[in-house]
Design a protein around this motif. Structure first.
Motif, PDB file in Angstrom:
ATOM      1  N   VAL A   1       0.858  -1.183   0.000  1.00 41.63           N
ATOM      2  CA  VAL A   1       0.000   0.000   0.000  1.00 41.63           C
ATOM      3  C   VAL A   1       0.895   1.234   0.000  1.00 41.63           C
ATOM      4  CG1 VAL A   1      -1.670   1.375   1.311  1.00 41.63           C
ATOM      5  CG2 VAL A   1      -1.935  -1.110   1.154  1.00 41.63           C
ATOM      6  N   VAL A   2       0.689   2.118  -0.950  1.00 43.20           N
ATOM      7  CA  VAL A   2       1.422   3.380  -1.024  1.00 43.20           C
ATOM      8  C   VAL A   2       0.427   4.502  -0.782  1.00 43.20           C
ATOM      9  CG1 VAL A   2       2.908   4.878  -2.399  1.00 43.20           C
ATOM     10  CG2 VAL A   2       3.031   2.395  -2.688  1.00 43.20           C
ATOM     11  N   GLY A   3       0.598   5.222   0.326  1.00 44.67           N
ATOM     12  CA  GLY A   3      -0.280   6.329   0.669  1.00 44.67           C
ATOM     13  C   GLY A   3       0.381   7.662   0.376  1.00 44.67           C
ATOM     14  N   ILE A   4      -0.370   8.558  -0.251  1.00 52.70           N
ATOM     15  CA  ILE A   4       0.154   9.855  -0.692  1.00 52.70           C
ATOM     16  C   ILE A   4      -0.803  10.946  -0.235  1.00 52.70           C
ATOM     17  CG2 ILE A   4       0.717  11.285  -2.697  1.00 52.70           C
ATOM     18  CD1 ILE A   4       1.361   8.620  -4.175  1.00 52.70           C
ATOM     19  N   GLY A   5      -0.280  11.939   0.449  1.00 50.08           N
ATOM     20  CA  GLY A   5      -1.074  13.096   0.844  1.00 50.08           C
ATOM     21  C   GLY A   5      -0.463  14.359   0.288  1.00 50.08           C
ATOM     22  N   VAL A   6      -1.209  15.072  -0.550  1.00 52.86           N
ATOM     23  CA  VAL A   6      -0.716  16.297  -1.187  1.00 52.86           C
ATOM     24  C   VAL A   6      -1.546  17.481  -0.704  1.00 52.86           C
ATOM     25  CG1 VAL A   6      -0.135  17.448  -3.360  1.00 52.86           C
ATOM     26  CG2 VAL A   6      -0.162  14.940  -3.251  1.00 52.86           C
ATOM     27  N   ASN A   7      -0.882  18.540  -0.263  1.00 50.53           N
ATOM     28  CA  ASN A   7      -1.568  19.779   0.089  1.00 50.53           C
ATOM     29  C   ASN A   7      -1.886  20.528  -1.198  1.00 50.53           C
ATOM     30  OD1 ASN A   7      -1.179  19.211   2.849  1.00 50.53           O
ATOM     31  ND2 ASN A   7       0.824  20.208   2.827  1.00 50.53           N
ATOM     32  N   VAL A   8      -3.158  20.597  -1.537  1.00 49.31           N
ATOM     33  CA  VAL A   8      -3.560  21.160  -2.832  1.00 49.31           C
ATOM     34  C   VAL A   8      -4.186  22.538  -2.682  1.00 49.31           C
ATOM     35  CG1 VAL A   8      -4.949  20.805  -4.911  1.00 49.31           C
ATOM     36  CG2 VAL A   8      -3.895  18.842  -3.778  1.00 49.31           C
ATOM     37  N   ALA A   9      -5.354  22.602  -2.042  1.00 50.92           N
ATOM     38  CA  ALA A   9      -6.129  23.838  -2.032  1.00 50.92           C
ATOM     39  C   ALA A   9      -6.189  24.514  -0.666  1.00 50.92           C
ATOM     40  CB  ALA A   9      -7.547  23.556  -2.532  1.00 50.92           C
ATOM     41  N   GLN A  10      -5.482  23.997   0.322  1.00 54.46           N
ATOM     42  CA  GLN A  10      -5.498  24.630   1.633  1.00 54.46           C
ATOM     43  C   GLN A  10      -5.003  26.083   1.522  1.00 54.46           C
ATOM     44  OE1 GLN A  10      -4.260  21.585   0.946  1.00 54.46           O
ATOM     45  NE2 GLN A  10      -4.203  20.267   2.752  1.00 54.46           N
ATOM     46  N   THR A  11      -5.592  26.956   2.325  1.00 54.65           N
ATOM     47  CA  THR A  11      -5.194  28.371   2.324  1.00 54.65           C
ATOM     48  C   THR A  11      -4.483  28.784   3.599  1.00 54.65           C
ATOM     49  OG1 THR A  11      -7.390  28.996   3.140  1.00 54.65           O
ATOM     50  CG2 THR A  11      -7.054  29.003   0.751  1.00 54.65           C
ATOM     51  N   ALA A  12      -4.398  27.881   4.579  1.00 56.52           N
ATOM     52  CA  ALA A  12      -3.693  28.171   5.823  1.00 56.52           C
ATOM     53  C   ALA A  12      -3.380  26.858   6.524  1.00 56.52           C
ATOM     54  CB  ALA A  12      -4.537  29.071   6.725  1.00 56.52           C
ATOM     55  N   PHE A  13      -2.376  26.904   7.402  1.00 56.69           N
ATOM     56  CA  PHE A  13      -2.010  25.755   8.218  1.00 56.69           C
ATOM     57  C   PHE A  13      -1.939  26.182   9.682  1.00 56.69           C
ATOM     58  CE2 PHE A  13      -0.217  24.697   4.049  1.00 56.69           C
ATOM     59  CZ  PHE A  13      -0.716  23.410   3.880  1.00 56.69           C
ATOM     60  N   PRO A  14      -2.095  25.238  10.608  1.00 65.17           N
ATOM     61  CA  PRO A  14      -1.976  25.580  12.027  1.00 65.17           C
ATOM     62  C   PRO A  14      -0.608  26.184  12.334  1.00 65.17           C
ATOM     63  CG  PRO A  14      -2.904  23.387  11.750  1.00 65.17           C
ATOM     64  CD  PRO A  14      -2.431  23.819  10.399  1.00 65.17           C
ATOM     65  N   PRO A  15      -0.518  27.004  13.374  1.00 61.88           N
ATOM     66  CA  PRO A  15       0.738  27.704  13.673  1.00 61.88           C
ATOM     67  C   PRO A  15       1.942  26.790  13.837  1.00 61.88           C
ATOM     68  CG  PRO A  15      -1.054  28.639  14.960  1.00 61.88           C
ATOM     69  CD  PRO A  15      -1.619  27.414  14.278  1.00 61.88           C
ATOM     70  N   ASP A  16       1.728  25.568  14.364  1.00 62.00           N
ATOM     71  CA  ASP A  16       2.883  24.714  14.632  1.00 62.00           C
ATOM     72  C   ASP A  16       3.533  24.164  13.374  1.00 62.00           C
ATOM     73  OD1 ASP A  16       0.508  23.210  14.318  1.00 62.00           O
ATOM     74  OD2 ASP A  16       1.439  21.458  15.245  1.00 62.00           O
ATOM     75  N   ILE A  17       2.850  24.212  12.226  1.00 61.08           N
ATOM     76  CA  ILE A  17       3.460  23.727  10.981  1.00 61.08           C
ATOM     77  C   ILE A  17       3.450  24.788   9.878  1.00 61.08           C
ATOM     78  CG2 ILE A  17       2.918  21.310  11.453  1.00 61.08           C
ATOM     79  CD1 ILE A  17       0.636  21.546   9.398  1.00 61.08           C
ATOM     80  N   ALA A  18       2.976  25.988  10.187  1.00 59.97           N
ATOM     81  CA  ALA A  18       2.815  27.014   9.155  1.00 59.97           C
ATOM     82  C   ALA A  18       4.136  27.373   8.487  1.00 59.97           C
ATOM     83  CB  ALA A  18       2.165  28.261   9.752  1.00 59.97           C
TER      84      ALA A  18
END
Length: 245
Positions: free
Chosen positions: A125-142
């Motif tokens: 199983v190969v899992g892939i997560g891509v940030n595509v249309a998000q407009t903001a991230f939480p402060p700890d990872i921004a």
């Protein structure tokens, strides 16, 4: 080879869904979700998965033993191809399997498998997560996370998924003879020629990243002149150039 596609609004993890399907005998299956409630990253980390990203896992059977180590890094190359084809963004790869854009993390990849006694994969199983249309991230990872939209690129998660599945098919076909893909991985590897920190437990050593070997290990040279090829399952590498793991 065609993928059987299962689309979901919400799952705990697309990898978990694929593993459940594997236990039921499924093969050549892709699971795509709009959001995950328990997304997973490397080393037991969580992967935030709000709506706006692409969360996709693929399941297949019979990956030969000698090809297992190449799957995850070549999947990163497939992601880069798909992103460039759909919106023109030119991405790099942070060793060993994160896709980066403008020095920030855009995509994470997690491969899981069930091994046979001979060391081959009963299923993969190969899992892939891509940030595509998000407009903001939480402060700890921004400061370390990016999305395509935030970097000025426009594509829908569905359009990206379609092209990514095509690229993952091409990756599978290249696995027996991956030389061209391996060279592209080297060209895209943002660590090479840069300082890194090699983390082994609580110990950290500063080094220079030199090369990627045939099994996608990272060859580094420490300050005392010693060289070592590190493997993703043994250590973490923290880049000093931008975001950190």
């Amino acid at each position: 080879m065609a993928w059987s596609i299962l689309r979901c609004d919400e799952v705990d993890s697309t990898n978990n869904v694929c593993k459940t399907l594997a236990a039921q005998g499924a093969d050549n299956t892709a699971v795509i979700a709009r959001r995950q409630t328990a997304g997973k990253g490397r080393l037991g980390r969580s992967f935030r998965s709000p709506e706006g990203g692409l969360y996709l896992s693929v399941l297949w059977r019979g990956c030969p033993t000698g090809q297992l180590l190449t799957v995850t890094p070549l999947a990163a190359v497939a992601v880069c191809h798909a992103i460039e084809q759909t919106c023109g963004a030119v991405c790099g790869i942070k060793w060993c399997n994160d896709v980066v854009l403008d020095g920030k993390k855009l995509c994470g990849i997690l491969t899981e498998s069930s091994l046979r006694p001979d060391g081959g994969a009963e299923w993969l199983v190969v899992g892939i997560g891509v940030n595509v249309a998000q407009t903001a991230f939480p402060p700890d990872i921004a400061d370390m996370a990016a999305s395509l939209a935030m970097q000025g690129y426009s594509v829908s998660p569905d359009a990206l998924a379609e092209v990514l599945l095509e690229q993952l098919t091409a990756m599978r076909q290249a696995l027996p003879h991956p030389q061209a893909w391996r060279e592209e991985y080297r060209r895209r590897c943002v660590n090479l020629g840069r300082p890194v920190q090699v983390l082994r437990g609580d110990a950290s050593r500063q080094a220079m990243a030199l090369d990627v070997d045939q099994q996608f290990g990272l060859t580094v040279r420490y300050e005392n002149g010693e060289t070592e090829t590190v493997r993703s399952g043994e250590v973490s590498v923290r880049g000093l150039y931008g975001y950190i793991e």
